[in-house]
Design an enzyme around this catalytic site. Structure first.
Site, short mmCIF file in Angstrom:
data_model
loop_
_atom_site.label_atom_id
_atom_site.label_comp_id
_atom_site.label_asym_id
_atom_site.label_seq_id
_atom_site.Cartn_x
_atom_site.Cartn_y
_atom_site.Cartn_z
CE LYS A 187 43.66 31.80 45.81
NZ LYS A 187 43.10 30.51 45.48
CE1 TYR A 234 44.09 32.44 42.69
CE2 TYR A 234 42.28 31.00 41.80
CZ TYR A 234 43.40 31.19 42.12
OH TYR A 234 44.31 29.89 42.30
#
Length: 296
Positions: free
Chosen positions: A162, A134
């Site tokens: 992400k 992330y």
């Protein structure tokens, strides 16, 4: 592991006293799964993870897994700026039965790129679960470079990222230099269609709390070759996507859910509720003065 097109970064419902509201959490989970969500991310940024204790996170992981009952993957946010703490929470999340782990770039201590590589690799090696990286420099004060993500993609169970840097060139580079078994998600709702257009997998979404079905329709139209129709849906959804970030996340999202009949309570300090003026603006975007809920 491909977690689908739309992963919703789920808010954490709270009672009036500020405790986790498990009845509201059950209702929210069922609402999301019925309205366009392919997978749930629990205790991420939108879930107010900085305000949750590790004990609360583990209980939330267990409850979500039990409530979902195999209907969709459950991804646990176990990242922090402490490698050891992240390892401990990751092990507990795996024991709770989650389907994957999401690890945020370490915030505050600002390691170098090789430090990031060692951090993520070390945590990944402690679990058998697929790991999603992330990258969110706006919150972590550190950008994980595409070269580092590409390098980490060679770790067997680091399977996705992400990418919330807002840099489409970086996203394109990651897609170009990783294999078909590495999945690239945007963390910016308004970038969903552009990222799909350059070969991305989907979105880890905040707006899907409110417009999950509409976002799924946009993705379906794009993948069916109806790019003009997909673009038209994208343009129609943009005002709502922007409204979800008109104030610090997740205050607008929780307000929108409460307004549209999915009670989730308020936020924990240091987050605060929307002002009356902000609520009025949100209602206008959602067209709640004329309709019971958003939709097209």
């Amino acid at each position: 592991m491909n977690f689908g097109s739309i992963m919703t970064a789920m808010v954490t419902p709270f009672t009036e006293s500020g405790d986790i509201d498990y009845t509201a959490t059950r209702n929210l989970i069922n609402h999301l799964l019925a309205n366009g969500t392919d997978a749930l991310v629990v205790a991420g940024t939108t879930g107010e993870s900085p305000t949750l204790t590790n004990e609360e996170k583990v209980e939330l992981f267990k409850f979500t897994v039990q409530t979902v009952a195999g209907r969709a993957p459950v991804i646990a946010g176990t990242g922090s700026n402490s490698t050891r703490e992240s390892i401990d929470l990751t092990i507990q999340a795996e024991e709770a039965g989650v389907d994957g782990i999401m690890l945020v770039v370490p915030y505050y201590n600002k390691p170098c790129q090789d430090g990031l590589y060692q951090h993520f690799k070390t945590i990944a090696q402690t679990t058998t679960l697929p790991v999603m990286l992330y990258n969110i420099p706006g919150r972590s004060a550190l950008n994980m470079l595409p070269e580092t993500i590409i390098r980490l993609a060679d770790v067997p169970n680091i399977t996705s990222v992400k990418e919330a840097s807002g840099d489409l060139d970086a996203v394109a580079s990651i897609i170009e230099h990783t294999g078909d078994d590495f999945f690239v998600y945007t963390g910016d709702d308004s970038s969903t269609l552009p990222v799909l257009a350059i070969g991305g997998t989907g979105v880890v979404s905040v707006s899907a709390h409110i417009i999950g079905n509409e976002m799924q329709e946009m993705i379906h139209q794009f993948r069916s070759g109806n790019t003009k129709q997909a673009a038209a849906i994208h343009r129609r959804l943009l005002p709502i996507m922007k409204a979800m970030f008109a104030a610090p996340n997740p205050s607008p999202t929780k307000a929108a859910l409460n307004l549209t009949g999915v009670p989730v309570g308020g936020v924990r300090l240091p987050m605060i509720a929307l002002s009356d003026e902000e609520v009025a603006s949100l209602k206008n975007v959602l067209e709640l003065d004329d309709r019971a809920a958003v939709g097209f």
